[in-house]
Design an enzyme around this catalytic site. Sequence first.
Site, PDB file in Angstrom:
ATOM      1  N   GLU A 226       0.849  -1.185   0.000  1.00 50.54           N
ATOM      2  CA  GLU A 226       0.000   0.000   0.000  1.00 50.54           C
ATOM      3  C   GLU A 226       0.888   1.239   0.000  1.00 50.54           C
ATOM      4  O   GLU A 226       0.699   2.153  -0.791  1.00 50.54           O
ATOM      5  CB  GLU A 226      -0.944  -0.004   1.221  1.00 50.54           C
ATOM      6  CG  GLU A 226      -1.916   1.169   1.168  1.00 50.54           C
ATOM      7  CD  GLU A 226      -2.931   1.185   2.299  1.00 50.54           C
ATOM      8  OE1 GLU A 226      -3.174   0.139   2.918  1.00 50.54           O
ATOM      9  OE2 GLU A 226      -3.488   2.278   2.550  1.00 50.54           O
ATOM     10  N   ARG A 304      -7.841   2.383  13.251  1.00 50.03           N
ATOM     11  CA  ARG A 304      -8.740   1.258  12.989  1.00 50.03           C
ATOM     12  C   ARG A 304      -8.767   0.289  14.176  1.00 50.03           C
ATOM     13  O   ARG A 304      -9.777  -0.369  14.428  1.00 50.03           O
ATOM     14  CB  ARG A 304      -8.387   0.534  11.687  1.00 50.03           C
ATOM     15  CG  ARG A 304      -9.483  -0.417  11.225  1.00 50.03           C
ATOM     16  CD  ARG A 304      -9.242  -0.997   9.847  1.00 50.03           C
ATOM     17  NE  ARG A 304      -9.722  -0.177   8.754  1.00 50.03           N
ATOM     18  CZ  ARG A 304     -10.975  -0.181   8.282  1.00 50.03           C
ATOM     19  NH1 ARG A 304     -11.891  -0.965   8.818  1.00 50.03           N
ATOM     20  NH2 ARG A 304     -11.309   0.589   7.281  1.00 50.03           N
ATOM     21  N   GLU A 704     -10.740  -8.073   3.620  1.00 47.38           N
ATOM     22  CA  GLU A 704     -10.100  -8.222   4.921  1.00 47.38           C
ATOM     23  C   GLU A 704     -10.882  -9.051   5.943  1.00 47.38           C
ATOM     24  O   GLU A 704     -10.275  -9.787   6.729  1.00 47.38           O
ATOM     25  CB  GLU A 704      -9.814  -6.830   5.507  1.00 47.38           C
ATOM     26  CG  GLU A 704      -8.744  -6.075   4.754  1.00 47.38           C
ATOM     27  CD  GLU A 704      -8.700  -4.605   5.113  1.00 47.38           C
ATOM     28  OE1 GLU A 704      -9.659  -3.885   4.782  1.00 47.38           O
ATOM     29  OE2 GLU A 704      -7.719  -4.167   5.731  1.00 47.38           O
TER      30      GLU A 704
HETATM   31 MO1  MOS Z   1      -4.979  -2.963   3.210  1.00 49.70          MO
HETATM   32  S1  MOS Z   1      -4.272  -3.707   4.976  1.00 49.70           S
HETATM   33  O1  MOS Z   1      -6.067  -1.771   3.793  1.00 49.70           O
HETATM   34  O2  MOS Z   1      -3.712  -2.427   2.228  1.00 49.70           O
END
Ligand code: MOS
Length: 756
Positions: A226, A304, A704
């Site tokens: 990410e 989160r 997820e």
């Molecule tokens: Mo994901 S853990 O939101 O790249």
Amino acid sequence: MKNIDSYTHTRGESIYLDDIPLVQGTLYAAVFGSPVAHGKIKNLDLSAAQSAQGVVRVFTHKDIPGQNQIGGIIHDEKLLAEDEVHYNGMPVAMVVAESQEAAYAAVKMIKIEIDPLPIVTDPREAQQLGLLSVPARTFKLGETASAFSFCKYVIEGIAETNGQEHLYIETQGAYVLPKENGHLFVYSSTQGPTAVQRHMSHVLGLPMHQIEVDVTRLGGGFGGKEDQATPWAIFCALAAFHLKRPVKYSLHRMEDMRMTGKRNPYSSDFKIGLNEDLMIVAYEADYYQNSGAAADLSPAILERTLFHSNNSYFIPNVRTTAYCCKTNLPPNTAFRGFGGPQAMFVIEAAIVKAAEIIGVSPEAIQKKNLLKTGDEFPYGQKAQSEAVPCWEKSEDIYEVEKIKKDIALFNASNILFKKGYSYMPICFGISFTKTLMNQARALVHIYTDGSVVVSTGAVEMGQGVNTKMLQVAAAVFSIDSSRLKINSTNTYRIANTSPSAASATADLNGMAVKIACETILERLKEFVANDFKCNAADVSIEKENVIVRGEKVMPWNELITKCYVNRVSLSEHAHYATPEIHFDGVKEKGHPFAYHVYGTAITIATVDCIRGTYEIDAVKLVHDFGSSMNPIVDKGQIEGGLVQGIGWMTMEEIIYDKEGKLRSGALSTYKVPDIYSVPKDISLHFLETNNDNLAIFRSKAVGEPPLMYGIGTYFALRNAVKAFNPESTIGFSAPMTPEKVLMGLYDRNNVSNKNI
Ligand code: MOS
């Protein structure tokens, strides 16, 4: 629709970064990482590396034309070290050579002298020393202090979860091609093409429009790409910028494991209060997050954690505080679940410990406290809950009473093997918690032959998002999927993309595709209406045919040709932003999630009480899909997420020594689940729910949430250990490795157990 990549995947024809044909003159990069975890650089000797065979140039921070800064949320991370190093593996210099081997050989010739500084690897120690990347945050609902005084039971404890290596099959990598007039074409194995583009623009001092990032697919990301795909792409770009030659860097597995961050380990304190009816009245938790040497995405992950403190339970009085603790480890980062799993482990541990002390089963507490529609989360949003239906369905279809009886019977008649089971309900919020990131765009073209190409900001990383994008277009146009093609994700076609993350990619980009296709469809219908002197409402396209007032008037191809001839636009670029969501980070209240995903896992495990080894017999799931738009893809996500969660909870053990050196830096020392560790039975019930929600075609996000079913494995194994040695003091510290099981089985603090 079958996953559109399955054909080329199974033939080995799919193109990943390493499969891209190389351009003549390509050079190879390799990074020299700090050999120590913390210190001041006294001397850096590059002379031998510079004159080594095949080396073109060695780069340091002095070669950066723009800013030496790649911090995403806060600006605290240098691309290349200047005076100090903050973790073992932190990039200090980069060699660029005519071959990858020459680059690696030259990296070994670099000499560095470092004056050591104190090394901190423990998050609680960091917090004590005031080493926080961002100020602590607290979420509150009700008043815990007074609530505890009314509780019949108040239980406190500690829960810990270790990190997790992403172990995407394709390691980090990039390939940068310099084009004319300073334009850089960047192949990057990234979940965040725009993150690469933006940071590259800062480091090189170029406007973003000079940088074209292109992604066909990733061989896995899981959050690890990410933000952390960015530096490798910038390294290549920095060299390509100076040398005007293409530069590639595809990391060796052990480089990747050593130099990149992982799931944040957490150490947490909990306090839970229940009344005599087993209602949870109050809950407090302090989360010490090991963020590593730079903030990276840790502040958002921490947030989160706070959002998921309650898992799928309603608790009227909550106070949770989270600390983003800076240590001398590689910056930890996003990993499937993004801080949610860490929080959910803590509340499950609290419930299990409470159950033990009170003398009831954990599920007696779990079931009593499940979220109901209208219940308030600590952050102010009201639940639209499927927690109870998931739980009840699982009790019903999986014959839980029989499972319990069978396990009791097995345990009564076996000494050397014991079984345990657990319930694991989940509740996961869908949306980026940073509201502004919940936007996406899509570009759709219809060509004159009736074929269609779709571009979005979504990155395909094995999760099947491209298949879902084409399903959306096929459904809106009512045409055959063979007419559709998805383009690579490219920052020149789709600008300002949010990373493919937060389980929100299919929803956000799918909605944008839907809007683009619907807009074109309206134009097509208006054209037909004009032609046939009727209203657009009388026109439809069904299965490749144009229908006017119930009659087929022409096929899709003919319609498209006619529209083109009559100069009707056959292209559309659309934008989508999730409505209704908002969050006030000062009050820590709002409505951050478009919706929540729920589910329940029942896990059954068997422990070998001589060896400490174990098997997962079964995981029985009821998962809230809304209305799945692709059951094959979604089932794959559930199974993969579950097994990845089981790995985190059982065998995957990241070990850094006190010097901050990774001791589990290869696949010989870091174990991940293989085909033999997959539960013998994975049963999955698709719970169809039809609540109004903001999911694409009401098909809820699936990326997820299933990882968190794996948490149930920890507690099933723990219960099996307890069946052998009821007085074992085995605590709440994941992963539950066979070594830990063995120590738990023969824990002799209380030796009254006749089995020992
Ligand atoms: Mo994901 S853990 O939101 O790249």
